[in-house]
Design a protein around this motif. Structure first.
Motif, PDB file in Angstrom:
ATOM      1  N   ILE A  92       8.428  11.972   3.702  1.00 17.28           N
ATOM      2  CA  ILE A  92       9.865  11.861   3.948  1.00 17.28           C
ATOM      3  C   ILE A  92      10.019  11.217   5.311  1.00 17.28           C
ATOM      4  CG2 ILE A  92      12.040  13.098   4.321  1.00 17.28           C
ATOM      5  CD1 ILE A  92      11.065  13.237   1.418  1.00 17.28           C
ATOM      6  N   GLU A  93      10.679  10.079   5.355  1.00 18.36           N
ATOM      7  CA  GLU A  93      10.896   9.383   6.617  1.00 18.36           C
ATOM      8  C   GLU A  93      12.242   9.805   7.198  1.00 18.36           C
ATOM      9  OE1 GLU A  93      10.399   5.253   5.699  1.00 18.36           O
ATOM     10  OE2 GLU A  93       8.238   5.470   5.503  1.00 18.36           O
ATOM     11  N   HIS A  94      12.209  10.298   8.404  1.00 21.04           N
ATOM     12  CA  HIS A  94      13.355  10.662   9.228  1.00 21.04           C
ATOM     13  C   HIS A  94      13.677  12.157   9.133  1.00 21.04           C
ATOM     14  CE1 HIS A  94      13.325   6.427   9.632  1.00 21.04           C
ATOM     15  NE2 HIS A  94      13.805   6.224   8.415  1.00 21.04           N
ATOM     16  N   ALA A  95      14.249  12.665   8.058  1.00 18.12           N
ATOM     17  CA  ALA A  95      14.547  14.097   7.888  1.00 18.12           C
ATOM     18  C   ALA A  95      15.412  14.662   9.014  1.00 18.12           C
ATOM     19  CB  ALA A  95      13.254  14.905   7.732  1.00 18.12           C
ATOM     20  N   TYR A  96      16.289  13.854   9.591  1.00 18.14           N
ATOM     21  CA  TYR A  96      17.105  14.282  10.721  1.00 18.14           C
ATOM     22  C   TYR A  96      17.986  15.493  10.395  1.00 18.14           C
ATOM     23  CZ  TYR A  96      16.020   9.527  12.277  1.00 18.14           C
ATOM     24  OH  TYR A  96      15.377   8.370  12.614  1.00 18.14           O
ATOM     25  N   ALA A 101       6.884   7.019  -0.335  1.00 19.13           N
ATOM     26  CA  ALA A 101       7.642   7.492   0.826  1.00 19.13           C
ATOM     27  C   ALA A 101       9.126   7.321   0.520  1.00 19.13           C
ATOM     28  CB  ALA A 101       7.269   6.696   2.074  1.00 19.13           C
ATOM     29  N   ALA A 102       9.948   8.084   1.226  1.00 23.49           N
ATOM     30  CA  ALA A 102      11.394   7.964   1.035  1.00 23.49           C
ATOM     31  C   ALA A 102      12.107   7.989   2.371  1.00 23.49           C
ATOM     32  CB  ALA A 102      11.920   9.085   0.150  1.00 23.49           C
ATOM     33  N   HIS A 103      12.966   6.993   2.596  1.00 22.17           N
ATOM     34  CA  HIS A 103      13.914   7.035   3.703  1.00 22.17           C
ATOM     35  C   HIS A 103      14.924   8.100   3.299  1.00 22.17           C
ATOM     36  CE1 HIS A 103      16.855   5.565   6.682  1.00 22.17           C
ATOM     37  NE2 HIS A 103      17.698   5.998   5.767  1.00 22.17           N
ATOM     38  N   CYS A 104      14.927   9.231   4.003  1.00 20.10           N
ATOM     39  CA  CYS A 104      15.755  10.357   3.573  1.00 20.10           C
ATOM     40  C   CYS A 104      16.067  11.241   4.773  1.00 20.10           C
ATOM     41  CB  CYS A 104      15.006  11.144   2.494  1.00 20.10           C
ATOM     42  SG  CYS A 104      15.949  12.502   1.809  1.00 20.10           S
ATOM     43  N   ILE A 105      17.343  11.394   5.095  1.00 19.76           N
ATOM     44  CA  ILE A 105      17.695  12.197   6.260  1.00 19.76           C
ATOM     45  C   ILE A 105      17.923  13.664   5.913  1.00 19.76           C
ATOM     46  CG2 ILE A 105      18.591  10.243   7.552  1.00 19.76           C
ATOM     47  CD1 ILE A 105      21.446  11.266   6.862  1.00 19.76           C
ATOM     48  N   GLY A 106      18.156  13.990   4.641  1.00 19.07           N
ATOM     49  CA  GLY A 106      18.373  15.381   4.249  1.00 19.07           C
ATOM     50  C   GLY A 106      19.235  15.491   3.012  1.00 19.07           C
ATOM     51  N   GLY A 107      19.835  16.660   2.840  1.00 24.25           N
ATOM     52  CA  GLY A 107      20.705  16.908   1.701  1.00 24.25           C
ATOM     53  C   GLY A 107      19.955  17.050   0.393  1.00 24.25           C
ATOM     54  N   ASN A 115       0.809  -1.213   0.000  1.00 22.15           N
ATOM     55  CA  ASN A 115       0.000   0.000   0.000  1.00 22.15           C
ATOM     56  C   ASN A 115       0.845   1.267   0.000  1.00 22.15           C
ATOM     57  OD1 ASN A 115       0.970  -0.044   2.578  1.00 22.15           O
ATOM     58  ND2 ASN A 115      -1.014  -0.343   3.562  1.00 22.15           N
ATOM     59  N   VAL A 116       2.158   1.118  -0.225  1.00 21.70           N
ATOM     60  CA  VAL A 116       3.053   2.267  -0.352  1.00 21.70           C
ATOM     61  C   VAL A 116       4.306   1.825  -1.115  1.00 21.70           C
ATOM     62  CG1 VAL A 116       4.262   1.875   1.833  1.00 21.70           C
ATOM     63  CG2 VAL A 116       4.136   4.183   0.906  1.00 21.70           C
ATOM     64  N   LEU A 117       4.859   2.738  -1.905  1.00 19.64           N
ATOM     65  CA  LEU A 117       6.156   2.511  -2.544  1.00 19.64           C
ATOM     66  C   LEU A 117       7.179   3.296  -1.728  1.00 19.64           C
ATOM     67  CD1 LEU A 117       5.346   2.921  -6.348  1.00 19.64           C
ATOM     68  CD2 LEU A 117       5.624   0.811  -5.051  1.00 19.64           C
ATOM     69  N   LYS A 118       8.265   2.638  -1.344  1.00 19.36           N
ATOM     70  CA  LYS A 118       9.275   3.300  -0.519  1.00 19.36           C
ATOM     71  C   LYS A 118      10.616   3.302  -1.220  1.00 19.36           C
ATOM     72  CE  LYS A 118      11.457   3.363   4.006  1.00 19.36           C
ATOM     73  NZ  LYS A 118      11.465   2.818   5.365  1.00 19.36           N
ATOM     74  N   LEU A 119      11.216   4.488  -1.246  1.00 16.71           N
ATOM     75  CA  LEU A 119      12.552   4.682  -1.798  1.00 16.71           C
ATOM     76  C   LEU A 119      13.564   4.735  -0.659  1.00 16.71           C
ATOM     77  CD1 LEU A 119      11.619   7.687  -4.084  1.00 16.71           C
ATOM     78  CD2 LEU A 119      12.067   5.369  -4.853  1.00 16.71           C
ATOM     79  N   PHE A 120      14.777   4.317  -0.930  1.00 11.37           N
ATOM     80  CA  PHE A 120      15.866   4.457   0.042  1.00 11.37           C
ATOM     81  C   PHE A 120      16.820   5.484  -0.559  1.00 11.37           C
ATOM     82  CE2 PHE A 120      17.438   2.681   3.918  1.00 11.37           C
ATOM     83  CZ  PHE A 120      18.789   2.930   3.909  1.00 11.37           C
ATOM     84  N   ALA A 121      16.612   6.766  -0.210  1.00 10.35           N
ATOM     85  CA  ALA A 121      17.305   7.866  -0.887  1.00 10.35           C
ATOM     86  C   ALA A 121      18.642   8.254  -0.274  1.00 10.35           C
ATOM     87  CB  ALA A 121      16.387   9.089  -0.940  1.00 10.35           C
ATOM     88  N   THR A 122      18.820   8.009   1.037  1.00  5.45           N
ATOM     89  CA  THR A 122      20.063   8.389   1.714  1.00  5.45           C
ATOM     90  C   THR A 122      20.460   7.305   2.708  1.00  5.45           C
ATOM     91  OG1 THR A 122      18.987   9.507   3.573  1.00  5.45           O
ATOM     92  CG2 THR A 122      19.469  10.860   1.624  1.00  5.45           C
ATOM     93  N   PRO A 123      21.692   7.405   3.235  1.00  5.47           N
ATOM     94  CA  PRO A 123      22.050   6.488   4.321  1.00  5.47           C
ATOM     95  C   PRO A 123      21.195   6.781   5.555  1.00  5.47           C
ATOM     96  CG  PRO A 123      23.904   7.946   3.759  1.00  5.47           C
ATOM     97  CD  PRO A 123      22.768   8.318   2.884  1.00  5.47           C
ATOM     98  N   GLY A 124      21.304   5.926   6.560  1.00  5.71           N
ATOM     99  CA  GLY A 124      20.526   6.091   7.777  1.00  5.71           C
ATOM    100  C   GLY A 124      20.975   7.244   8.653  1.00  5.71           C
ATOM    101  N   VAL A 125      22.251   7.531   8.656  1.00  6.55           N
ATOM    102  CA  VAL A 125      22.788   8.657   9.422  1.00  6.55           C
ATOM    103  C   VAL A 125      23.829   9.357   8.558  1.00  6.55           C
ATOM    104  CG1 VAL A 125      22.400   7.647  11.705  1.00  6.55           C
ATOM    105  CG2 VAL A 125      24.538   7.203  10.532  1.00  6.55           C
TER     106      VAL A 125
END
Length: 97
Positions: free
Chosen positions: A68-72, A48-54, A6-16
């Motif tokens: 955007i998941e995380h956005a730390y 959705a995208a795993h993405c901390i920034g940049g 029910n969602v497409l998720k991208l892994f756009a950046t590292p975790g930290v």
């Protein structure tokens, strides 16, 4: 879709962010992000995208990623961009606790 996603998720950046660096690597091009977003629209499911920034955060928001998941490492300008585009943030603050 056959298995009920029910969602497409991208892994756009590292975790930290890399230690001692302000640069955050981006794993996907704008074209790749756009392709996934368009496929989500075709299937009527969000992206959705795993993405901390940049740059990855900017690219994801401008290409239409809905969450955007995380956005730390999001900057004030990133927050304004996400507000402008109506992008949701799943902060997942547990990493800091």
């Amino acid at each position: 879709m056959k298995k009920g996603i029910n969602v497409l998720k991208l892994f756009a950046t590292p975790g930290v962010a890399p230690v001692g660096q302000s640069f955050i690597p981006s794993f996907l091009s704008r074209e790749e992000i756009s392709m996934v977003v368009e496929e989500g629209k075709r299937l009527n499911i969000p992206t959705a995208a795993h993405c901390i920034g940049g740059q990855a955060l900017t690219d994801c928001v401008e290409m239409g990623v809905e969450v955007i998941e995380h956005a730390y490492a999001a900057t004030d300008a990133d927050v304004e961009l996400m507000k402008k585009h109506g992008t949701w943030v799943d902060l997942t603050s547990g990493i800091f606790m």
